[in-house]
Design a protein around this motif. Structure first.
Motif, mmCIF file in Angstrom:
data_model
loop_
_atom_site.group_PDB
_atom_site.id
_atom_site.type_symbol
_atom_site.label_atom_id
_atom_site.label_comp_id
_atom_site.label_asym_id
_atom_site.label_seq_id
_atom_site.Cartn_x
_atom_site.Cartn_y
_atom_site.Cartn_z
ATOM 1 N N MET A 66 0.826 -1.210 0.000
ATOM 2 C CA MET A 66 0.000 0.000 0.000
ATOM 3 C C MET A 66 0.855 1.252 0.000
ATOM 4 O O MET A 66 1.881 1.313 0.654
ATOM 5 C CB MET A 66 -0.919 -0.032 1.202
ATOM 6 C CG MET A 66 -1.851 -1.236 1.125
ATOM 7 S SD MET A 66 -3.007 -1.305 2.478
ATOM 8 C CE MET A 66 -3.295 -3.086 2.545
ATOM 9 N N ILE A 71 -3.161 3.423 2.419
ATOM 10 C CA ILE A 71 -3.059 3.209 3.866
ATOM 11 C C ILE A 71 -4.030 4.157 4.586
ATOM 12 O O ILE A 71 -4.554 3.840 5.643
ATOM 13 C CB ILE A 71 -1.593 3.354 4.354
ATOM 14 C CG1 ILE A 71 -1.333 2.434 5.544
ATOM 15 C CG2 ILE A 71 -1.242 4.775 4.761
ATOM 16 C CD1 ILE A 71 -1.127 1.020 5.236
ATOM 17 N N GLY A 92 0.421 -8.054 4.447
ATOM 18 C CA GLY A 92 1.854 -8.160 4.191
ATOM 19 C C GLY A 92 2.563 -6.844 4.431
ATOM 20 O O GLY A 92 3.791 -6.787 4.427
ATOM 21 N N ASP A 93 1.796 -5.792 4.620
ATOM 22 C CA ASP A 93 2.375 -4.455 4.760
ATOM 23 C C ASP A 93 2.385 -4.065 6.232
ATOM 24 O O ASP A 93 1.334 -4.013 6.868
ATOM 25 C CB ASP A 93 1.513 -3.472 3.953
ATOM 26 C CG ASP A 93 2.141 -2.103 3.854
ATOM 27 O OD1 ASP A 93 2.755 -1.647 4.846
ATOM 28 O OD2 ASP A 93 2.019 -1.478 2.795
ATOM 29 N N PRO A 94 3.574 -3.806 6.786
ATOM 30 C CA PRO A 94 3.627 -3.448 8.200
ATOM 31 C C PRO A 94 2.788 -2.203 8.519
ATOM 32 O O PRO A 94 2.329 -2.035 9.651
ATOM 33 C CB PRO A 94 5.106 -3.169 8.464
ATOM 34 C CG PRO A 94 5.837 -3.663 7.283
ATOM 35 C CD PRO A 94 4.885 -3.826 6.152
ATOM 36 N N GLY A 95 2.569 -1.358 7.524
ATOM 37 C CA GLY A 95 1.708 -0.187 7.731
ATOM 38 C C GLY A 95 0.292 -0.611 8.052
ATOM 39 O O GLY A 95 -0.398 0.026 8.866
ATOM 40 N N ILE A 97 -0.456 -3.422 9.547
ATOM 41 C CA ILE A 97 -0.416 -3.991 10.899
ATOM 42 C C ILE A 97 -0.501 -2.884 11.945
ATOM 43 O O ILE A 97 -1.239 -2.986 12.922
ATOM 44 C CB ILE A 97 0.868 -4.836 11.094
ATOM 45 C CG1 ILE A 97 0.828 -6.039 10.140
ATOM 46 C CG2 ILE A 97 1.022 -5.283 12.542
ATOM 47 C CD1 ILE A 97 2.125 -6.814 10.040
ATOM 48 N N LEU A 98 0.220 -1.796 11.693
ATOM 49 C CA LEU A 98 0.172 -0.663 12.617
ATOM 50 C C LEU A 98 -1.239 -0.076 12.663
ATOM 51 O O LEU A 98 -1.754 0.247 13.737
ATOM 52 C CB LEU A 98 1.196 0.411 12.200
ATOM 53 C CG LEU A 98 1.369 1.564 13.175
ATOM 54 C CD1 LEU A 98 1.867 1.084 14.530
ATOM 55 C CD2 LEU A 98 2.338 2.603 12.619
ATOM 56 N N THR A 99 -1.880 0.031 11.503
ATOM 57 C CA THR A 99 -3.244 0.561 11.436
ATOM 58 C C THR A 99 -4.185 -0.301 12.270
ATOM 59 O O THR A 99 -5.003 0.203 13.045
ATOM 60 C CB THR A 99 -3.718 0.589 9.965
ATOM 61 O OG1 THR A 99 -2.782 1.353 9.208
ATOM 62 C CG2 THR A 99 -5.094 1.203 9.832
ATOM 63 N N THR B 126 6.424 1.376 1.345
ATOM 64 C CA THR B 126 5.756 2.248 0.375
ATOM 65 C C THR B 126 4.805 3.248 1.014
ATOM 66 O O THR B 126 4.159 4.016 0.311
ATOM 67 C CB THR B 126 4.942 1.406 -0.634
ATOM 68 O OG1 THR B 126 4.186 0.439 0.093
ATOM 69 C CG2 THR B 126 5.833 0.702 -1.634
ATOM 70 N N ASN B 127 4.681 3.237 2.337
ATOM 71 C CA ASN B 127 3.764 4.204 2.970
ATOM 72 C C ASN B 127 4.282 4.618 4.338
ATOM 73 O O ASN B 127 5.111 3.932 4.930
ATOM 74 C CB ASN B 127 2.350 3.626 3.069
ATOM 75 C CG ASN B 127 2.299 2.399 3.983
ATOM 76 O OD1 ASN B 127 2.438 2.510 5.192
ATOM 77 N ND2 ASN B 127 2.132 1.222 3.390
ATOM 78 N N LYS B 129 2.872 4.722 7.250
ATOM 79 C CA LYS B 129 2.556 3.856 8.394
ATOM 80 C C LYS B 129 3.590 2.735 8.511
ATOM 81 O O LYS B 129 3.948 2.328 9.608
ATOM 82 C CB LYS B 129 1.165 3.247 8.221
ATOM 83 C CG LYS B 129 0.044 4.214 8.463
ATOM 84 C CD LYS B 129 -0.381 4.194 9.915
ATOM 85 C CE LYS B 129 -1.581 5.117 10.096
ATOM 86 N NZ LYS B 129 -1.862 5.356 11.505
ATOM 87 N N ALA B 130 4.011 2.239 7.370
ATOM 88 C CA ALA B 130 5.042 1.203 7.384
ATOM 89 C C ALA B 130 6.330 1.787 7.981
ATOM 90 O O ALA B 130 7.009 1.144 8.778
ATOM 91 C CB ALA B 130 5.285 0.668 5.969
ATOM 92 N N PHE B 133 5.901 1.916 11.634
ATOM 93 C CA PHE B 133 6.025 0.575 12.213
ATOM 94 C C PHE B 133 7.493 0.267 12.483
ATOM 95 O O PHE B 133 7.870 -0.138 13.582
ATOM 96 C CB PHE B 133 5.425 -0.474 11.263
ATOM 97 C CG PHE B 133 5.579 -1.903 11.742
ATOM 98 C CD1 PHE B 133 4.572 -2.515 12.477
ATOM 99 C CD2 PHE B 133 6.742 -2.633 11.475
ATOM 100 C CE1 PHE B 133 4.723 -3.829 12.933
ATOM 101 C CE2 PHE B 133 6.897 -3.943 11.932
ATOM 102 C CZ PHE B 133 5.882 -4.539 12.664
ATOM 103 N N ARG B 179 9.519 -8.859 -4.684
ATOM 104 C CA ARG B 179 8.386 -9.626 -5.205
ATOM 105 C C ARG B 179 8.752 -10.307 -6.515
ATOM 106 O O ARG B 179 7.959 -10.342 -7.438
ATOM 107 C CB ARG B 179 7.173 -8.709 -5.416
ATOM 108 C CG ARG B 179 6.734 -8.025 -4.151
ATOM 109 C CD ARG B 179 6.050 -9.016 -3.211
ATOM 110 N NE ARG B 179 5.817 -8.428 -1.910
ATOM 111 C CZ ARG B 179 4.594 -8.162 -1.427
ATOM 112 N NH1 ARG B 179 3.537 -8.426 -2.115
ATOM 113 N NH2 ARG B 179 4.461 -7.658 -0.227
#
Lengths: 302, 407
Positions: A66, A71, A92-95, A97-99, B126-127, B129-130, B133, B179
């Motif tokens: 994302m 996100i 699969g996106d840690p972002g 998971i945080l959300t 890519t964002n 929030k990641a 984290f 990927r």
């Protein structure tokens, strides 16, 4: 044991439940990746209702990579899925998971980092961050998968039937090629396009484009029909059937066969040869069946 | 507000000790290298612990940093010994490690607490929030996925203060970071463990199965289907990268030569310094771009920074004619009295040829080779032997580690 199958519509979802699938795997754009067909929230709602009415489960794909825009929209989507009582999501996106953590939603997640899920220690990291399971990369061997599962309390999901994605590009590779050659061709999944490596004339890699970019798949459809007993004995009991390239009724018939096989494994009456032959009869003529990396020696890959 | 810019780091690749030193002499603030295990360039020249020690000492003496890439995606057993590896890196004084695999992150954090960890681009961040984290996990920096745009970086910066590293130059992986398993499936080589066979750059037939028979879509006399991308260069757009809040400007290419590493580091050093010294009066110097083209191997583009790449950012058809320069010699010493430079030959050159000398600080001059002597002072016409020592008269003063190239 848990037999998981992708569903492309409400109608197919119902047929898959009738066929004996335990968990339906559905999702929509832009959060779910490489689905047979992206479904809207209303269809997902209906599918959850159907499944729960029969004591079955639904996992919703939220496994896309994302960007900021997605996100930002994800929170509302997850809240809606929690309201609808989806049983789990894949992430699969840690972002994401945080959300999920920030919103404190009662929505269990299964870690699905695609090619990046390759060891027990990695999965342990995501379990520590509250994952309830993980989807194994398709590039693992059975030797590795068994070893991984033996080290983990939570289940690893294994693809037992279907194509495997071997490449995702953020670029519209087919459209770019068409434009370069001045062609006007379709690049969507239903167009049925393949790549061939001229050095390997047997190869035929399905390729298509969607909003997430370009996806290329393995030459074979993976099948672990012959190894189901072995999987169960090694606690690898989350089995996924992926219908991303196989539409409608033919996929349901294959799911029904795996459901029957699962029952036979559970009751100790499984006899692989017969099931493998029946699968061959159901398999589309232009898609060879194979075991991909599963039966390789880990040392073969370097 | 373009008046107060935070100066980002110029981060260069270094495949071995010689390249590390060149990158730093030519202006890199930091270099990234590979150890003998756990990196994604198993076929690149990688560093032994002794080389690392020397590299770190060299770098720190010049206020530069050294990062070690340990970005493989581990299978069962691959992480064995990684704790000792990270401990040793910490003792050596490496400034950070670049990791994508969370198992490796946990091993590193436990074995070498305090050793900064940067998230590798392989982890596809890519964002924002990641990024947040990974910041909560304790990482200091994230190397962004190559699919993000400038506007997205700006927005990330508004939401998080974790350090951001982004690619500005070099070859681009065509896959969404991490990927791609084309190599795994085609030749049993695991790209995520350093075995990438660059299958994306192969030539493919594209066909459908109308009526059960394969029918090629490749037009008569057309190009085969391929996935190669043109290389990235953000040289013209450095102010955008810097203003967006990128902390580290990353150059790709641990496999590349000292000619490449010195040239690219030199150019980006110059451009970053020029912009940051006076952003409001900054103008782009076309000479920088000319310089970049001297070591380019493919066409150049801006990747995903200004939108999704089109067919123009793919390598189809005949490659554009790129001026080819050859690395001819390295200056070992210079005698201002005689105006003679002592050179170590790297590629065949001789008298009468037009050559160009360049050195750190973006110093350049062209001249003809007027004369040439072997190490015994005997006049020669050509310097044909690799690594041979020779002398020549230079038109302008040079210094050790100046390089000489020719067309």
């Amino acid at each position: 044991m848990n037999l998981i199958a992708t569903a492309e519509s409400v109608g197919q979802a119902e047929a898959l439940l009738d066929a004996g699938v335990d968990t339906l795997y559905v999702g929509g754009h832009p959060f779910g990746l490489r689905l047979p067909r992206p479904l809207g929230i209303e269809e997902i709602k209906e599918i959850i209702h159907l499944a729960h009415g029969r004591g079955k489960k639904v996992t919703v794909a939220c496994n896309a990579l994302m960007h900021n825009k997605e996100i930002e929209q994800l929170g509302a989507y997850l809240s809606r899925l929690a309201e609808l009582q989806a049983d789990a999501i894949t992430v699969g996106d840690p972002g994401a998971i945080l959300t999920l953590e920030e919103l404190k939603l009662p929505l269990p997640y299964i870690y699905d980092g695609e090619t990046l899920v390759t060891s027990a220690e990695q999965i342990a990291f995501w379990l520590k961050h509250h994952a309830v399971g993980a989807v194994a990369a398709r590039e693992l061997t059975l030797i590795e998968l068994k070893e991984m599962q033996s080290r983990l309390e939570k289940p690893i999901e294994v693809l037992v039937y279907g194509p495997t994605c071997i490449h995702q590009s953020g670029r519209p590779l087919l459209s770019n090629y068409y434009r370069y050659e001045g062609m006007s061709e379709r690049s969507d999944k239903d167009r049925g396009l393949f790549l061939r490596d001229p050095k390997n004339p047997e190869s035929q890699y399905p390729i298509f484009e969607d909003e997430d970019g370009t996806h290329i798949f393995s030459t074979e459809d993976l099948s672990l029909m012959a190894q189901l007993q072995d999987l169960k004995e090694n606690r690898l009991i989350w089995w996924k059937l992926d219908g991303v390239l196989l539409r409608g009724e033919p996929f349901v018939r294959i799911a029904a066969l795996f459901a029957e096989a699962k029952q036979a494994v559970e009751s100790g009456t499984f006899e692989p040869a017969g099931y493998c032959n029946r699968l061959k009869d159901l398999q589309p003529a232009n898609r060879p069946l194979g075991t991909g990396f599963y039966l390789k020696d880990p040392k073969e890959i370097h | 507000m373009r008046t107060r810019v935070k100066k980002p780091e110029v981060l260069a690749p270094a495949g071995n000790l010689e390249k590390l030193k060149m990158a730093i002499r030519y202006g890199a603030d930091a270099v990234y290298i590979g150890g003998q295990a756990y990196g994604l360039r198993s076929r690149a020249g990688n560093f032994s612990y002794d080389d690392m020690k020397e590299g770190v000492a060299f770098a720190h003496h010049r206020a530069a940093k050294v990062y070690v890439a340990a970005n493989i995606v581990t299978h069962e057993g691959d992480a064995a010994g990684a704790d000792d590896f990270f401990k040793t890196l910490q003792v050596i004084g490496v400034d950070a490690v670049i990791i994508s695999d969370p198992a490796m992150i946990m091993i590193c954090a436990a074995a070498a607490p305090g050793l900064p960890i940067h998230l590798s681009t392989q982890a596809s961040a890519t964002n924002y929030k990641a990024l947040e984290f990974w910041k909560k996990i304790g990482l200091e920096r994230v190397v962004l996925a190559r699919e993000v745009g400038i506007e997205e970086i700006r927005e990330m910066r508004r939401h998080t203060d974790i350090e951001i590293e982004a690619f500005i130059h070099g070859a681009m992986c065509i896959a969404y970071s991490g990927r791609c398993t084309l190599s795994n499936h085609m030749v049993n080589r695991d790209a995520n463990r350093g075995g990438c066979a660059q299958s994306c750059r192969w030539k493919y037939d594209l066909f459908d199965m109308e009526g059960g028979k394969a029918k090629s879509l490749i037009p008569e006399g057309g190009e085969a289907f391929s996935m190669s991308a043109v290389d990235l260069s953000m040289l013209r757009h450095l102010p955008d990268m810097i203003d967006a809040g990128v902390n580290s400007l990353k150059i790709e290419g641990r496999m590349k030569s000292i000619h490449y590493v010195s040239t690219v580091s030199n150019v980006y050093r110059k451009a970053v310094d020029t912009y940051c010294a006076d952003p409001e009066h900054y103008t782009f110097d076309p000479a920088w771009e000319d310089e970049i083209w001297k070591v380019a191997q493919r066409d150049l583009s801006t990747g995903f920074y200004y939108g999704v790449p089109t067919e123009k950012e793919q390598l189809f058809g005949k490659p554009r004619k790129i001026p080819k320069y050859t690395f001819a010699a390295q200056v070992m010493s210079y005698d201002p009295e005689t105006k003679m430079a002592t050179l170590q030959q790297r590629n065949n050159f001789g008298t009468g040829e037009e050559v160009e000398f360049y050195g750190p600080g973006f110093v350049h001059f062209k001249q003809t080779v007027h004369d040439l002597f072997d190490e015994n002072g005997e006049p020669i016409d050509r310097a044909p032997n690799p690594m041979m020592t020779c002398r020549m008269t230079v038109d302008q003063p040079v210094e050790p580690h100046f390089l000489m190239r020719k067309k």
